[in-house]
Design an enzyme around this catalytic site. Structure first.
Site, PDB file in Angstrom:
ATOM      1  N   LYS A   1      -0.979  -6.685  -9.733  1.00 46.85           N
ATOM      2  CA  LYS A   1      -1.997  -6.656  -8.679  1.00 46.85           C
ATOM      3  C   LYS A   1      -1.592  -5.581  -7.677  1.00 46.85           C
ATOM      4  O   LYS A   1      -0.683  -5.767  -6.872  1.00 46.85           O
ATOM      5  CB  LYS A   1      -2.145  -7.984  -7.942  1.00 46.85           C
ATOM      6  CG  LYS A   1      -3.417  -7.934  -7.074  1.00 46.85           C
ATOM      7  CD  LYS A   1      -3.382  -8.822  -5.868  1.00 46.85           C
ATOM      8  CE  LYS A   1      -2.738  -8.215  -4.652  1.00 46.85           C
ATOM      9  NZ  LYS A   1      -3.447  -7.061  -4.055  1.00 46.85           N
TER      10      LYS A   1
ATOM     11  N   PHE B   1       0.809  -1.227   0.000  1.00 47.93           N
ATOM     12  CA  PHE B   1       0.000   0.000   0.000  1.00 47.93           C
ATOM     13  C   PHE B   1       0.841   1.275   0.000  1.00 47.93           C
ATOM     14  O   PHE B   1       0.365   2.333  -0.370  1.00 47.93           O
ATOM     15  CB  PHE B   1      -0.947   0.005   1.218  1.00 47.93           C
ATOM     16  CG  PHE B   1      -0.265   0.378   2.518  1.00 47.93           C
ATOM     17  CD1 PHE B   1       0.020   1.700   2.829  1.00 47.93           C
ATOM     18  CD2 PHE B   1       0.111  -0.590   3.441  1.00 47.93           C
ATOM     19  CE1 PHE B   1       0.649   2.049   4.010  1.00 47.93           C
ATOM     20  CE2 PHE B   1       0.749  -0.258   4.627  1.00 47.93           C
ATOM     21  CZ  PHE B   1       1.019   1.076   4.904  1.00 47.93           C
TER      22      PHE B   1
ATOM     23  N   GLU C   1       9.068  -4.418  13.362  1.00 49.17           N
ATOM     24  CA  GLU C   1       8.716  -3.351  12.409  1.00 49.17           C
ATOM     25  C   GLU C   1       7.369  -2.779  12.825  1.00 49.17           C
ATOM     26  O   GLU C   1       6.351  -3.462  12.722  1.00 49.17           O
ATOM     27  CB  GLU C   1       8.619  -3.899  10.977  1.00 49.17           C
ATOM     28  CG  GLU C   1       8.267  -2.823   9.969  1.00 49.17           C
ATOM     29  CD  GLU C   1       8.124  -3.330   8.532  1.00 49.17           C
ATOM     30  OE1 GLU C   1       7.547  -4.407   8.315  1.00 49.17           O
ATOM     31  OE2 GLU C   1       8.593  -2.620   7.625  1.00 49.17           O
TER      32      GLU C   1
ATOM     33  N   CYS D   1       9.644   1.074   3.863  1.00 41.29           N
ATOM     34  CA  CYS D   1      10.552  -0.013   4.212  1.00 41.29           C
ATOM     35  C   CYS D   1      11.966   0.514   4.435  1.00 41.29           C
ATOM     36  O   CYS D   1      12.805  -0.196   4.965  1.00 41.29           O
ATOM     37  CB  CYS D   1      10.560  -1.071   3.122  1.00 41.29           C
ATOM     38  SG  CYS D   1      11.304  -0.468   1.606  1.00 41.29           S
TER      39      CYS D   1
ATOM     40  N   SER E   1       5.028  -7.152   3.171  1.00 42.73           N
ATOM     41  CA  SER E   1       5.534  -7.531   4.491  1.00 42.73           C
ATOM     42  C   SER E   1       6.294  -8.862   4.423  1.00 42.73           C
ATOM     43  O   SER E   1       6.077  -9.665   3.507  1.00 42.73           O
ATOM     44  CB  SER E   1       4.357  -7.654   5.464  1.00 42.73           C
ATOM     45  OG  SER E   1       3.471  -8.649   4.992  1.00 42.73           O
TER      46      SER E   1
ATOM     47  N   GLU F   1      -4.982  -3.666  -2.490  1.00 41.44           N
ATOM     48  CA  GLU F   1      -6.420  -3.346  -2.490  1.00 41.44           C
ATOM     49  C   GLU F   1      -6.713  -2.110  -1.643  1.00 41.44           C
ATOM     50  O   GLU F   1      -7.808  -1.553  -1.707  1.00 41.44           O
ATOM     51  CB  GLU F   1      -7.243  -4.554  -2.009  1.00 41.44           C
ATOM     52  CG  GLU F   1      -7.014  -4.989  -0.558  1.00 41.44           C
ATOM     53  CD  GLU F   1      -5.800  -5.925  -0.399  1.00 41.44           C
ATOM     54  OE1 GLU F   1      -4.802  -5.755  -1.119  1.00 41.44           O
ATOM     55  OE2 GLU F   1      -5.871  -6.815   0.475  1.00 41.44           O
TER      56      GLU F   1
HETATM   57  P1  NAD Z   1       1.253  -6.755   2.798  1.00 42.86           P
HETATM   58  O1  NAD Z   1       2.245  -7.855   2.840  1.00 42.86           O
HETATM   59  O2  NAD Z   1       0.114  -6.791   3.764  1.00 42.86           O
HETATM   60  O3  NAD Z   1       0.583  -6.675   1.329  1.00 42.86           O
HETATM   61  C1  NAD Z   1       1.368  -6.652   0.171  1.00 42.86           C
HETATM   62  C2  NAD Z   1       0.591  -7.292  -0.957  1.00 42.86           C
HETATM   63  O4  NAD Z   1       0.316  -8.649  -0.630  1.00 42.86           O
HETATM   64  C3  NAD Z   1      -0.752  -6.626  -1.207  1.00 42.86           C
HETATM   65  O5  NAD Z   1      -0.956  -6.529  -2.598  1.00 42.86           O
HETATM   66  C4  NAD Z   1      -1.756  -7.567  -0.555  1.00 42.86           C
HETATM   67  O6  NAD Z   1      -3.003  -7.602  -1.235  1.00 42.86           O
HETATM   68  C5  NAD Z   1      -1.085  -8.919  -0.663  1.00 42.86           C
HETATM   69  N1  NAD Z   1      -1.366  -9.790   0.482  1.00 42.86           N
HETATM   70  C6  NAD Z   1      -1.644  -9.433   1.757  1.00 42.86           C
HETATM   71  N2  NAD Z   1      -1.811 -10.540   2.530  1.00 42.86           N
HETATM   72  C7  NAD Z   1      -1.611 -11.601   1.727  1.00 42.86           C
HETATM   73  C8  NAD Z   1      -1.615 -13.017   1.941  1.00 42.86           C
HETATM   74  N3  NAD Z   1      -1.871 -13.541   3.131  1.00 42.86           N
HETATM   75  N4  NAD Z   1      -1.341 -13.826   0.881  1.00 42.86           N
HETATM   76  C9  NAD Z   1      -1.077 -13.326  -0.340  1.00 42.86           C
HETATM   77  N5  NAD Z   1      -1.065 -11.982  -0.595  1.00 42.86           N
HETATM   78  C10 NAD Z   1      -1.324 -11.132   0.424  1.00 42.86           C
HETATM   79  O7  NAD Z   1       2.073  -5.392   2.929  1.00 42.86           O
HETATM   80  P2  NAD Z   1       1.499  -3.909   3.063  1.00 42.86           P
HETATM   81  O8  NAD Z   1       0.928  -3.736   4.422  1.00 42.86           O
HETATM   82  O9  NAD Z   1       0.671  -3.556   1.889  1.00 42.86           O
HETATM   83  O10 NAD Z   1       2.852  -3.058   2.937  1.00 42.86           O
HETATM   84  C11 NAD Z   1       3.686  -2.782   4.035  1.00 42.86           C
HETATM   85  C12 NAD Z   1       4.831  -3.751   4.144  1.00 42.86           C
HETATM   86  O11 NAD Z   1       5.561  -3.774   2.918  1.00 42.86           O
HETATM   87  C13 NAD Z   1       5.847  -3.364   5.210  1.00 42.86           C
HETATM   88  O12 NAD Z   1       6.256  -4.521   5.890  1.00 42.86           O
HETATM   89  C14 NAD Z   1       6.994  -2.758   4.406  1.00 42.86           C
HETATM   90  O13 NAD Z   1       8.257  -2.818   5.040  1.00 42.86           O
HETATM   91  C15 NAD Z   1       6.958  -3.598   3.183  1.00 42.86           C
HETATM   92  N6  NAD Z   1       7.603  -2.950   2.053  1.00 42.86           N
HETATM   93  C16 NAD Z   1       8.806  -3.435   1.664  1.00 42.86           C
HETATM   94  C17 NAD Z   1       9.488  -2.819   0.628  1.00 42.86           C
HETATM   95  C18 NAD Z   1      10.831  -3.316   0.212  1.00 42.86           C
HETATM   96  O14 NAD Z   1      11.312  -2.873  -0.803  1.00 42.86           O
HETATM   97  N7  NAD Z   1      11.469  -4.211   0.928  1.00 42.86           N
HETATM   98  C19 NAD Z   1       8.923  -1.712  -0.028  1.00 42.86           C
HETATM   99  C20 NAD Z   1       7.675  -1.262   0.379  1.00 42.86           C
HETATM  100  C21 NAD Z   1       7.016  -1.892   1.435  1.00 42.86           C
END
Ligand code: NAD
Length: 494
Positions: free
Chosen positions: A182, A158, A385, A290, A235, A185
């Site tokens: 994708k 997000f 985190e 991140c 994440s 959401e």
């Molecule tokens: P998230 O893992 O909740 O969601 C990321 C994506 O995965 C979304 O598109 C979501 O729809 C999907 N998703 C969520 N739960 C899922 C599941 N159980 N199975 C399959 N797909 C699923 O992450 P977020 O809250 O949207 O973003 C924040 C996180 O992203 C933080 O931990 C941040 O550190 C990390 N992040 C990392 C980087 C990097 O480059 N390392 C960059 C940006 C964000």
């Protein structure tokens, strides 16, 4: 009341983009997209299923054959037109990204401009001599040729509605792949604008697709035999699950995960650059980055610096210098994290909880920046985190003690040191376990053509997401060995 962002005047109905057509999901399911500025819906997003993924991949496969056979110079012309359209619409994209994600419009704009940087790197690939030809034995040459993988997919988090998709698709498309996205959401509407601009730029139908949704779409990407590679950003638990599932299905996968970035401050650090770097790093995008430096390791007597950091933090204006938290559960969790830190014995040097929401945005999810001092590494605020505008400070006596703390962290995204001594900087760089290291820089994001990617639980898979790492990720190298005349001195290898 000061207007902070242009919120959409009417509800936006997000759609999937399949075969160049905007479509509803086949199951009809939708959820609201809520603005963190107000807590109110600004649109809806499809929650698609595996059948929508099937249709998108089928259309993408058809389109990729011709697109992959198009010379890179012609593919790049379309990318140039996209860059132009993106810049013409940068206000629309930035306001929408800010509205759905909660960040300030300036931060959203910076994210778009980072995307432009990646577009420019991708556009330069047409002029890169990336192959090699060698005469490996008499009359025999070996040659490498870079080719697209086919249909590839990207899954975004997000916190950067425009930038993270643009970490992936400009390079993947320019290399001749078809790309299926994708978006998160929680922030899907910006991607639809990017999709519209890509179509307007002239990408053939099916070359770029969007399938909105959540876990079901992600799992369908991992399992689909027509998808060759999966890029994921999000994440750590989900990154690990996606990497494992896509790899088990025989795909190339790169999954970037979460982080808890340490930065070391030593007493000789330059006060101005340190205060600016530290405060920007943990408050930028309301700490939902991140690359946010969320754990400060103060070596020796840094009290004067810490007081300056606290004063600067208190001076930030909510809504102007810092945006909102993505959703209510995250907002409530961050408040609970502050309470827990106090229960654990740390001190709240700056408490953002009492700061009122910006006028007119009282329904939003606001939390001013906070600083927890006197934390110890076993406290959750120092090792988990939190993903919000919270800086935890741990005090140690020596540089070696500061460096040793990183081995205790499962993450390895970013690591910074603030010092005026080159020898100190060098010492830290050489011992850093994270792979994105900063010297007097709070957010050490590698700029193009240097690649973005961490280590340990911050990255699963090989290659990196941008720069040359992205070129490796989204392409394969074909090796051609040729002989055009029979040679008298042949070996079994020629
Ligand atoms: P998230 O893992 O909740 O969601 C990321 C994506 O995965 C979304 O598109 C979501 O729809 C999907 N998703 C969520 N739960 C899922 C599941 N159980 N199975 C399959 N797909 C699923 O992450 P977020 O809250 O949207 O973003 C924040 C996180 O992203 C933080 O931990 C941040 O550190 C990390 N992040 C990392 C980087 C990097 O480059 N390392 C960059 C940006 C964000």
């Amino acid at each position: 009341m000061t207007q902070l962002v242009n919120l959409p005047k009417a509800l936006i109905v997000g759609k999937n983009l399949i075969g160049g057509e905007w479509q509803d999901p086949s199951n009809g399911a939708r959820i609201d997209v809520v603005s963190p500025y107000t807590g109110e819906a600004i649109g809806t997003v499809p929650m698609s299923g595996a059948s929508d993924v099937d249709r998108a991949v089928e259309a993408a496969k058809k389109a990729q054959r011709a697109w992959g056979a198009t010379p890179i110079r012609e593919r790049t012309e379309v990318l140039f037109r996209f860059r132009q359209r993106l810049l013409e619409h940068i206000d629309e994209v930035s306001h929408l990204a800010a509205a759905e994600c909660g960040k300030t419009v300036g931060e959203a704009r910076a994210g778009v401009l980072k995307g432009v940087e990646i577009i420019e790197f991708a556009a330069s690939l047409q002029n890169m001599d990336d192959g090699a030809v060698l005469e490996v034995s008499r009359g025999v040459t070996c040659e490498t040729r870079r080719e697209p993988l086919g249909v590839v997919a990207g899954i975004a988090p997000f916190n950067f509605p425009a930038m993270v998709p643009m970490w992936m698709f400009p390079i993947a498309l320019t290399l001749g792949n078809a790309f299926v996205l994708k978006p998160s959401e929680k922030v899907p509407l910006t991607s639809d604008v990017l999709g519209r601009l890509l179509l307007e730029a002239g990408y053939p139908p099916g070359v770029f697709s969007i399938v909105h949704g959540g876990r079901e779409v992600v799992e369908a990407f991992c399992d689909h035999p027509g998808i060759e590679a999966v890029g994921f950003v999000g994440s750590t638990p989900v990154a690990k699950a996606v990497y494992t599932r896509a790899s088990a299905a025989g795909k190339r996968a790169l999954a970037l995960g979460g982080a808890k970035n340490h930065f070391i401050v030593v007493p000789d650090a330059d006060p101005e650059i340190t205060v600016d770097g530290v405060v920007r790093s943990f408050t930028g995008c309301a700490g939902q980055r991140c690359m946010a430096a969320s754990l400060m390791v103060a070596v020796g007597d840094c009290d004067a610096l810490i007081q300056k950091i606290a004063a600067h933090t208190r001076s930030l204006v909510l809504g102007v210098d810092m945006g909102a938290i993505i959703e209510k559960p995250a907002h409530d969790r961050l408040r609970a994290d502050l309470e827990q830190a106090v229960r654990d014995g740390a001190k709240l040097l700056v408490d953002g909880r009492g700061v009122p929401a910006p006028e007119g945005y009282e329904g939003g999810y606001w939390l001013a920046p906070s600083i927890i001092d006197g934390a110890t590494f076993d406290m959750e605020c120092a090792n988990r985190e939190l993903f919000g505008p919270i800086l935890s400070i741990v005090h140690v006596s020596t540089l070696d003690e500061a460096i040793a703390l990183q081995s205790k962290s499962p993450y390895g995204n970013a690591y910074s040191v603030f010092t005026t001594r080159g020898a100190t900087a060098r010492y830290v760089i050489e011992r850093a376990e994270a792979t994105m290291v900063g010297v007097n820089v709070g957010v050490p994001v590698p700029r193009e053509p240097f690649s973005f990617g961490g280590a340990k639980a911050s990255k699963f898979g090989s290659h990196d997401m941008t720069g040359w790492g992205g070129v490796e990720l989204w392409s394969k190298q074909k090796k051609i060995t040729s002989k055009w005349s029979l040679q008298p001195d042949v070996t079994w290898m020629s």
